[in-house]
Design an enzyme around this catalytic site. Structure first.
Site, PDB file in Angstrom:
ATOM      1  N   CYS A  76       0.732  -1.238   0.042  1.00 51.34           N
ATOM      2  CA  CYS A  76       0.009   0.164   0.011  1.00 51.34           C
ATOM      3  C   CYS A  76       0.925   1.326   0.081  1.00 51.34           C
ATOM      4  O   CYS A  76       0.644   2.014  -0.883  1.00 51.34           O
ATOM      5  CB  CYS A  76      -0.854   0.103   1.323  1.00 51.34           C
ATOM      6  SG  CYS A  76      -2.000   1.541   1.340  1.00 51.34           S
ATOM      7  N   HIS A 135      -2.219   6.591   4.571  1.00 50.39           N
ATOM      8  CA  HIS A 135      -1.098   5.601   4.658  1.00 50.39           C
ATOM      9  C   HIS A 135       0.160   6.009   4.194  1.00 50.39           C
ATOM     10  O   HIS A 135       1.140   5.380   3.620  1.00 50.39           O
ATOM     11  CB  HIS A 135      -1.466   4.448   3.889  1.00 50.39           C
ATOM     12  CG  HIS A 135      -0.807   3.285   4.627  1.00 50.39           C
ATOM     13  ND1 HIS A 135      -0.862   1.819   4.259  1.00 50.39           N
ATOM     14  CD2 HIS A 135       0.058   3.071   5.819  1.00 50.39           C
ATOM     15  CE1 HIS A 135       0.005   1.208   5.277  1.00 50.39           C
ATOM     16  NE2 HIS A 135       0.315   1.821   6.061  1.00 50.39           N
TER      17      HIS A 135
END
Length: 472
Positions: A76, A135
């Site tokens: 990610c 993130h």
């Protein structure tokens, strides 16, 4: 008198022409939906037999499917860093790179060193918003509003980075327990979320994303929305009442709930009568989980269970850039009047291309003081005759710059070396047109192809190491 009337008529004509021209050059709105860990063939329009995605299917019918679209990386943080900057992750932060971040991580995407697509669009008059997962750093100096987003409501890292992890004890070797997942608005923590809260966040993010669209539309401002869903990342929680809808267990429920969210966003555009001037792109940050994880199951039960018997077209899944399942993902684009409906494109492109393409469409200048790996793919989007991929090859780099694979024309070369997916003494070669699942190694039959791509791989590795452009 006639001269006065003529002058007034001419003035009115000039104003009318100016208004028409102003309407014609109005910048398009841009929505990028970033799914989290969704497999290439986990949408029904990409072949899923056990997950139903009618809204994404309709979007595909009204737009274009890209069948050779690559996420920049197999995990990610690096994938999102590359997408938002247009640069492979090993290049960012002055070449220090950016790997997966955790609640105890002290670093993130450096605003002083990187330029985001949100910053470029903001300079062109766009109002910008991000709803869902970020993130790229949870500390205040790394949050979205530092990187050009006017609005942010979301979580700073995945929904499975809570205190229940680490053997369901919440304990780390440094003695510091991970906190409950923070829900952040702008730069303020407004709530600490337990698992019940996390299950309701997808609905909240959808509502707030639609409110953002409404505010921008009523203000007659072009907008850039990044809708980064969380429900398709473990644990696969969905709002109460939507469980058990899919034939693919909790994961399938999560994908189907994401599809409902896409439908709500699409309907919002229609109600506001702005869908014709809105580019909407659906992608995933990387491939899916395909192996069982005992810790996830211990923490989340069925919401962390991966069915290893589910068949996928592509080999392997997330956490790796070696095989297609980690980085080749589904992609759908819709832009009425520009992207032809009911079409497919098989040219090889990457998520980093969205950075350059969005910027070009908005009239922004692409930074020239750094290497930008993303290319303009508008000719492909518009279905121009003879349009080809702007890339010589697509490279499967890890976040630290190790090259794992090269996709070149119909060939896929896997580089030798040690890896958790298996140790390879020699390169493996696959014909992707005949063998998309990478089952039959044909390197022995095509030594010349292996030699050619290995030379490209060596050059690409040096380019990343020395911060030079690829394919030169």
């Amino acid at each position: 008198m006639m001269k006065v009337i003529t002058t007034i008529f001419t003035a009115l004509l000039v104003v009318t022409v100016f208004q028409i021209e102003a309407q014609e050059v109005k910048k398009p709105n841009i929505i990028h939906i970033i799914a989290d860990d969704v497999g290439y063939d986990d949408l029904s329009c990409f072949g899923s037999k056990d997950i139903n995605t009618p809204n994404l299917d309709k979007m595909a019918e009204e737009g274009m499917k890209f069948t050779n679209f690559y996420a920049p990386h197999g995990t990610c943080t690096p994938s999102r860093a590359a997408t938002i900057t247009g640069r492979y992750a090993p290049r960012v932060n002055n070449g220090t790179g950016l790997y997966v971040l955790f609640p105890h991580s002290k670093h993130g995407l450096e605003d002083e060193l990187e330029v985001s697509i949100a910053e470029l669009l903001k300079e062109q008059g766009y109002t910008t918003g991000l709803y869902g997962k970020w993130h790229l750093g949870h500390l205040p100096q790394y949050l979205p509003c530092v990187h050009g987003f006017d609005e942010f409501l979301g979580i700073p890292y995945p929904n499975d980075h809570g205190p229940e992890r680490i053997g369901n004890s919440g304990w780390r070797p440094n003695g510091i327990s991970d906190p409950q997942i923070p829900l952040i608005e702008q730069a303020q923590v407004i709530k600490r979320c337990d698992n019940n809260d996390l299950a309701e966040l997808p609905a909240l993010f959808t509502r707030e994303a639609c409110k953002f669209i409404y505010r921008a539309a009523t203000a007659n401002e072009p907008f850039y929305l990044q809708y980064a869903n969380i429900e398709t990342h473990t644990p696969w929680f969905v709002p109460k009442g939507f469980e058990g809808q899919s034939k693919a267990a909790a994961y399938g429920d999560a994908v189907e709930y994401l599809d409902r969210s896409v439908g709500i966003i699409l309907n919002t555009l229609k109600r506001l009568k702005i869908e014709d001037n809105t580019i909407i792109v659906f992608t995933s940050d990387n491939g899916p989980l395909v192996h069982r994880d005992e810790e996830l199951e211990n923490c989340y039960g069925k919401f962390g269970f991966t069915d290893e018997n589910r068949e996928h077209l592509l080999r392997e899944g997330k956490y790796q850039e070696r095989y297609e399942g980690g980085i080749r993902v589904s992609c759908i684009m819709k832009w009425p009047g520009h992207i032809p409906a009911q079409t497919e494109c098989s040219e090889q492109i990457a998520a980093m291309d969205l950075f350059t393409t969005f910027a070009e469409i908005a009239g922004a200048e692409i930074p020239t003081d750094r290497v930008i790996d993303g290319k303009d793919i508008l000719p492909l989007m518009e279905g121009k005759e003879g349009a080809k991929s702007p890339h010589k090859a697509i490279y499967g780099f890890t976040a630290t710059g190790r090259l794992m694979s090269v996709r070149y024309q119909n060939w896929k070369l896997i580089l030798p070396g040690k890896h958790w997916t298996g140790n390879l003494e020699t390169p493996n070669l696959y014909d992707m047109e005949k063998d998309p699942g990478e089952k039959e190694n044909v390197a022995g039959e095509h030594a010349d192809v292996v030699k050619t791509i290995m030379a490209m791989a060596d050059a690409a590795t040096e380019a990343i190491k020395n911060n030079k452009p690829l394919d030169e």
